[in-house]
Design a protein around this motif. Structure first.
Motif, PDB file in Angstrom:
ATOM      1  N   LEU A 155       7.580   6.478   9.109  1.00  0.00           N
ATOM      2  CA  LEU A 155       6.441   5.994   9.882  1.00  0.00           C
ATOM      3  C   LEU A 155       6.767   4.671  10.565  1.00  0.00           C
TER       4      LEU A 155
ATOM      5  N   HIS B  51       0.854  -1.179   0.000  1.00  0.00           N
ATOM      6  CA  HIS B  51       0.000   0.000   0.000  1.00  0.00           C
ATOM      7  C   HIS B  51       0.895   1.236   0.000  1.00  0.00           C
TER       8      HIS B  51
ATOM      9  N   TYR C  94       1.208   5.605   0.600  1.00  0.00           N
ATOM     10  CA  TYR C  94       0.673   6.803   1.235  1.00  0.00           C
ATOM     11  C   TYR C  94       1.423   8.025   0.729  1.00  0.00           C
TER      12      TYR C  94
ATOM     13  N   PHE D 259       6.758  -0.298   7.181  1.00  0.00           N
ATOM     14  CA  PHE D 259       6.747   0.825   6.262  1.00  0.00           C
ATOM     15  C   PHE D 259       8.122   0.952   5.612  1.00  0.00           C
TER      16      PHE D 259
ATOM     17  N   GLN E 286       3.973   0.389   2.303  1.00  0.00           N
ATOM     18  CA  GLN E 286       3.656  -0.335   3.551  1.00  0.00           C
ATOM     19  C   GLN E 286       3.194  -1.746   3.217  1.00  0.00           C
TER      20      GLN E 286
ATOM     21  N   TRP F 169       4.682   1.608  12.804  1.00  0.00           N
ATOM     22  CA  TRP F 169       3.456   1.050  13.359  1.00  0.00           C
ATOM     23  C   TRP F 169       3.665   0.689  14.821  1.00  0.00           C
TER      24      TRP F 169
ATOM     25  N   ALA G 135      -0.750  14.956   7.729  1.00  0.00           N
ATOM     26  CA  ALA G 135      -0.813  13.523   7.991  1.00  0.00           C
ATOM     27  C   ALA G 135      -0.765  12.749   6.678  1.00  0.00           C
TER      28      ALA G 135
ATOM     29  N   ILE H  29       0.129   4.792  14.854  1.00  0.00           N
ATOM     30  CA  ILE H  29       1.369   4.882  14.088  1.00  0.00           C
ATOM     31  C   ILE H  29       2.086   6.139  14.565  1.00  0.00           C
TER      32      ILE H  29
ATOM     33  N   GLN I 124       5.654   8.918  14.095  1.00  0.00           N
ATOM     34  CA  GLN I 124       6.651   9.431  13.159  1.00  0.00           C
ATOM     35  C   GLN I 124       7.572  10.400  13.893  1.00  0.00           C
TER      36      GLN I 124
ATOM     37  N   TYR J  27      -0.103   9.238  15.407  1.00  0.00           N
ATOM     38  CA  TYR J  27      -1.336   9.229  14.618  1.00  0.00           C
ATOM     39  C   TYR J  27      -2.198   8.034  15.011  1.00  0.00           C
TER      40      TYR J  27
ATOM     41  N   TRP K 288      -6.857   8.689   8.625  1.00  0.00           N
ATOM     42  CA  TRP K 288      -5.853   9.086   9.609  1.00  0.00           C
ATOM     43  C   TRP K 288      -6.324  10.329  10.363  1.00  0.00           C
ATOM     44  N   GLY K 289      -5.932  10.437  11.626  1.00  0.00           N
ATOM     45  CA  GLY K 289      -6.087  11.683  12.342  1.00  0.00           C
ATOM     46  C   GLY K 289      -5.013  12.660  11.899  1.00  0.00           C
ATOM     47  N   GLN K 290      -5.086  13.873  12.394  1.00  0.00           N
ATOM     48  CA  GLN K 290      -4.103  14.888  12.012  1.00  0.00           C
ATOM     49  C   GLN K 290      -2.777  14.702  12.745  1.00  0.00           C
TER      50      GLN K 290
ATOM     51  N   LEU L  62      -3.989   7.767   2.230  1.00  0.00           N
ATOM     52  CA  LEU L  62      -3.893   6.560   1.427  1.00  0.00           C
ATOM     53  C   LEU L  62      -3.939   6.911  -0.047  1.00  0.00           C
TER      54      LEU L  62
ATOM     55  N   TYR M 272      -4.205  -2.025   5.833  1.00  0.00           N
ATOM     56  CA  TYR M 272      -3.775  -0.688   5.455  1.00  0.00           C
ATOM     57  C   TYR M 272      -4.674   0.307   6.164  1.00  0.00           C
ATOM     58  N   PHE M 273      -4.262   1.566   6.135  1.00  0.00           N
ATOM     59  CA  PHE M 273      -4.910   2.589   6.938  1.00  0.00           C
ATOM     60  C   PHE M 273      -5.551   3.635   6.033  1.00  0.00           C
ATOM     61  N   ALA M 274      -6.883   3.581   5.969  1.00  0.00           N
ATOM     62  CA  ALA M 274      -7.612   4.404   5.015  1.00  0.00           C
ATOM     63  C   ALA M 274      -7.926   5.791   5.563  1.00  0.00           C
TER      64      ALA M 274
END
Lengths: 111, 121
Positions: B47, A36, A38, A102, A91, B49, A45, B39, B41, B96, B111-113, A48, B107-109
């Protein structure tokens, strides 16, 4: 040292095509786990961009495409635009580490 | 439209516990069968996890952080929480929360800010 290896940076002129590689191993991409992608513009942030190797979420332009072969995957961007400048991350999942992994990220510069 | 918002202290002292909350709103929020991840950073880096929790409370953690991490869910408040104990400067990062697509589709569709947490005395 990331489990998935990406080039630190790529660049291209507006309108050109660039590709970003993501190289893994037999315990992640090579084991059949999906890749995937990003996009992360500066100060924001991640969002996707590509899921399941080559699928685009709704709203992502078809200038972005993904592919996977063997132990590697690639993200291609055509018709480069200034607002494509961002960091891009691949990822996947690694079965030997039992963790989501990642890539280290690739900074795209539009010249 | 699903929205995620992280909150918590921006500064934590070394050896103490980092505690963050992610509040989810919209689109059935913490619905049955949903999956939520944390996640992080570090500044200027990539990034990482941290872990994932299912709406039924099952958790999966990064092996490198497993001994220090607890993720929990409160469906009545539509919140997911992260606790990371014995923090050091290496835990300084933007944290995040994100919605994982499913157990099979990792996968991560959404996300928060993100929220920056600095570990410093």
């Amino acid at each position: 040292q990331s489990v998935l290896t990406q080039p630190p940076s790529v660049s291209g002129a507006p309108g050109q095509r660039v590709t970003i590689s993501c190289t893994g191993s037999s315990s992640n991409i090579g084991a059949g786990y999906d890749v995937h992608w990003y996009q992360q513009p500066p100060g924001t942030a991640p969002t996707l961009l590509i899921y399941g190797n080559d699928n685009r979420p709704s709203g992502v332009p078809d200038r972005f495409s993904g592919s996977k072969s063997g132990t590697s995957a690639s993200l291609a961007l055509t018709g480069l635009q200034a607002d494509d400048e961002a960091d891009y991350y691949c990822q996947s999942y690694d079965s030997s580490l039992s963790t989501v992994v990642f890539g280290g990220g690739t900074k795209l510069t539009v010249l | 439209q699903l929205q995620l918002q992280e909150s918590g202290p921006g500064l934590v002292k070394p050896s103490e516990t980092l505690s963050l909350t992610c509040t989810v709103s919209g689109d059935s929020s913490l619905s049955t069968g949903s999956y939520w991840g944390w996640i992080r950073q570090p500044p200027g880096k990539g990034l990482e996890w941290i872990g994932t929790i299912f709406s039924d409370g099952r958790t999966y953690y990064s092996p490198s952080l497993k001994s220090r991490v607890t993720i929990s869910v409160d469906t009545s408040k539509n919140q997911i929480s992260l606790r990371l104990n014995s923090v050091t400067a290496a835990d300084t990062a933007v944290y995040y929360c994100a919605r994982q697509r499913s157990a099979a589709m990792v996968y991560f569709a959404y996300w928060g800010q993100g929220t920056l947490v600095t570990v410093s005395s």
